[in-house]
Design an enzyme around this catalytic site. Structure first.
Site, PDB file in Angstrom:
ATOM      1  N   TYR A 294      13.997  -1.436  28.420  1.00 25.18           N
ATOM      2  CA  TYR A 294      14.589  -1.958  29.917  1.00 25.18           C
ATOM      3  C   TYR A 294      15.472  -0.954  31.171  1.00 25.18           C
ATOM      4  O   TYR A 294      15.790  -2.188  31.920  1.00 25.18           O
ATOM      5  CB  TYR A 294      15.624  -3.336  28.583  1.00 25.18           C
ATOM      6  CG  TYR A 294      15.852  -3.885  29.132  1.00 25.18           C
ATOM      7  CD1 TYR A 294      14.493  -5.124  28.734  1.00 25.18           C
ATOM      8  CD2 TYR A 294      17.097  -5.417  28.396  1.00 25.18           C
ATOM      9  CE1 TYR A 294      14.405  -6.307  28.560  1.00 25.18           C
ATOM     10  CE2 TYR A 294      16.896  -6.333  28.177  1.00 25.18           C
ATOM     11  CZ  TYR A 294      15.973  -7.387  28.208  1.00 25.18           C
ATOM     12  OH  TYR A 294      15.980  -8.563  27.911  1.00 25.18           O
TER      13      TYR A 294
ATOM     14  N   LYS B  19      11.751   4.089  15.436  1.00 28.56           N
ATOM     15  CA  LYS B  19       9.981   4.609  15.545  1.00 28.56           C
ATOM     16  C   LYS B  19      10.123   6.616  15.483  1.00 28.56           C
ATOM     17  O   LYS B  19       9.371   6.646  16.629  1.00 28.56           O
ATOM     18  CB  LYS B  19       9.439   4.002  16.191  1.00 28.56           C
ATOM     19  CG  LYS B  19       8.329   4.064  16.105  1.00 28.56           C
ATOM     20  CD  LYS B  19       7.316   3.188  14.951  1.00 28.56           C
ATOM     21  CE  LYS B  19       5.802   3.561  14.814  1.00 28.56           C
ATOM     22  NZ  LYS B  19       5.241   3.004  13.336  1.00 28.56           N
TER      23      LYS B  19
ATOM     24  N   ASP C  68       8.438  -0.238  12.207  1.00 27.51           N
ATOM     25  CA  ASP C  68       7.035  -1.264  11.604  1.00 27.51           C
ATOM     26  C   ASP C  68       7.605  -1.807   9.957  1.00 27.51           C
ATOM     27  O   ASP C  68       7.655  -3.520   9.765  1.00 27.51           O
ATOM     28  CB  ASP C  68       5.917  -0.880  11.749  1.00 27.51           C
ATOM     29  CG  ASP C  68       6.000   0.981  11.165  1.00 27.51           C
ATOM     30  OD1 ASP C  68       5.104   0.939  10.028  1.00 27.51           O
ATOM     31  OD2 ASP C  68       6.603   1.314  11.900  1.00 27.51           O
TER      32      ASP C  68
ATOM     33  N   ASP D 212      14.119  -6.648  20.337  1.00 25.86           N
ATOM     34  CA  ASP D 212      13.090  -7.238  21.557  1.00 25.86           C
ATOM     35  C   ASP D 212      12.614  -8.313  20.424  1.00 25.86           C
ATOM     36  O   ASP D 212      12.421  -9.415  19.972  1.00 25.86           O
ATOM     37  CB  ASP D 212      12.542  -6.900  22.055  1.00 25.86           C
ATOM     38  CG  ASP D 212      11.901  -8.326  23.339  1.00 25.86           C
ATOM     39  OD1 ASP D 212      12.472  -9.495  22.742  1.00 25.86           O
ATOM     40  OD2 ASP D 212      11.168  -8.090  24.174  1.00 25.86           O
TER      41      ASP D 212
END
Ligand code: NAP
Length: 416
Positions: A160, A227, A281, A305
């Site tokens: 963003y 992540k 994930d 998101d």
């Protein structure tokens, strides 16, 4: 402050904020942006339901004074072509709380999106999405009642921040040269380049808000979703700073997974909120197979998101998923779907997303009795299988009703 087009309701009183707490009068002024496309239909229906719930819950002693503020196509007609008038920001800074329908992003405008602009200009750094199942809502899961999470997604950093350079431009070539020659980076010729900033400041204020929410709403855990196994200094740092803010600012109320494992035989001590983390994930798999393991989730922008829409799909889809963008004092609640232009003014679509964003707003004001009344009346309406077209096509034996008929039925189903 005087406004050019905004009419401040005479009988209402301003909500104020001091020391991070809202002071809410019995007759607060709340801003609303109607929204484009289906905005008129869902805002009209939802306002009727919110007003009825407040009236019933507090025997007529409380009432919201609605103040229309403008963005999108309606703003363009009121402000002579201006889609995002400055006084909309001024009104939010002064009155603090607002709710909005969906907005069309004008093609060729000078900004990426009206929604993103609102978040950035007002520094609404937490995108908050509660996702839970309501009795009767069609779901692909065997046990949808196990889904009850609140996602705090960072709203100002990561992708963003919008820092990217198009392949073939002088800016891209300059940055590519710097990265190769001075930083020793290797990547293919002509690659588009994006930069992903994640800071301690941005992370900590987001995780702080998530932990405070968990404390205020008696939630069991806060999970940091990242992540960090691949991107150690951005995603990994998000995890590190998240644990840090918990240890430094909420040591009394929280406990990390490491401490639970090493000092408490794997059992969370009574009254403590567990702070844990998971790789981005794997949480998609776990949210389908074992959703009850999660409660409040805190994530950087891009993970959040994807996750918000995926988890919403488990319990009815974006048609009913509510949301809010919240800063230190200002909060804008919003429908999470778009303007669905083909249904404009057909009195057809599901008002659920905006309706439950308003339920969040009522909870945010501390008006939980009115919020609970709506949830119960909504479930009763679904039990009666009186639903809008989107649910009717997924439910056996359902009767399709219009947006306004749905609102009338929910109101009729309210009783204390
Ligand atoms: P969309 O407006 O969300 O609509 C996509 C589909 O979702 C609709 O065709 C409809 O499905 C379903 N849907 C959306 N809202 C619904 C509701 N309240 N009740 C029942 N079904 C609903 O997405 P889009 O067509 O990609 O975007 C249209 C415009 O909205 C664009 O200009 C985009 O920029 C804007 N947008 C705004 C926001 C926002 O303001 N927050 C968010 C996303 C997009 P069916 O066709 O299956 O009936």
């Amino acid at each position: 402050m005087g406004f050019e087009k905004i009419v401040v309701p005479q009988e209402g009183t301003k909500i104020t904020s001091s020391n991070g707490k809202l002071n809410v009068p019995d007759n607060p002024i709340v801003g609303f942006i109607e929204g484009d496309g289906i905005g008129y239909d869902i805002m009209t229906a939802s306002k009727r339901i919110w007003d009825a719930a407040v009236n019933v819950a507090y025997n007529g002693n409380r009432k919201i004074s609605w103040m229309e503020i403008y963005s999108g196509e309606k703003a363009a007609s009121v402000y002579d072509g201006n889609y995002m008038p400055e006084e909309t920001f001024d009104a939010m800074r002064e009155f603090l709380i607002g709710i909005k329908g969906p907005l069309t992003t004008p093609v060729g405008g000078g900004f990426r999106s009206l929604n993103v602009t609102l978040r950035q200009v007002l520094d609404l750094y937490s995108c908050v999405r509660p996702v839970r199942w309501y009795r009767g809502v069609p779901s692909p899961l065997k046990a949808p009642e196990e889904v009850d999470v609140v996602i705090f997604r960072e709203n100002t950093e990561d992708v963003y921040a919008g820092i990217e350079y198009e392949s073939g431009t002088p800016e891209n070539e300059k940055l590519a040269r710097f990265l190769r020659e001075e930083m020793g980076a290797t990547f293919f010729e002509g690659a588009g380049i994006g930069i992903k900033p994640i800071s301690a400041f941005g992370t900590k204020r987001l995780v702080r808000a998530a932990i405070q929410y968990a404390i205020d709403h008696k939630r069991k855990s806060v999970t940091l979703v990242h992540k960090g196994n691949i991107q150690k200094f951005t995603e990994g740092a998000f995890m590190k700073w998240g644990y840090e803010v918990a240890a430094q600012e909420f040591a009394e109320q929280t406990i990390s997974w490491d401490d639970v494992a090493s000092k408490h035989n794997g059992k969370v001590p009574e009254g403590k909120i567990l702070i844990q983390d998971t790789i981005a994930d794997i949480i998609f798999q776990k949210m389908i197979l074992r959703p009850s393991e999660f409660d409040v989730l805190a994530t950087p922008n891009l993970n959040g998101d994807y996750l918000s829409d995926a988890v919403a799909a488990e319990v009815g889809g974006v048609g009913i998923a509510p949301g809010a963008n919240i800063g230190d004092a200002i909060a804008m609640f919003e429908a999470t779907h778009g303007t669905a232009p083909k249904y404009t003014n057909l009195d057809k679509v599901n008002p659920g997303s905006l309706l439950f964003s308003g339920v969040m707003l009522l909870e945010h004001l501390g008006w939980v009795e009115a919020a609970d009344l709506i949830t119960k009346a909504y479930e009763k309406t679904l039990d009666q299988k009186l639903v809008t077209y989107d649910f009717a096509r997924q439910m056996i034996g359902a009767t399709e009703v219009s947006t306004s008929q749905f609102a009338t039925t929910v109101i009729d189903n309210m009783s204390r």
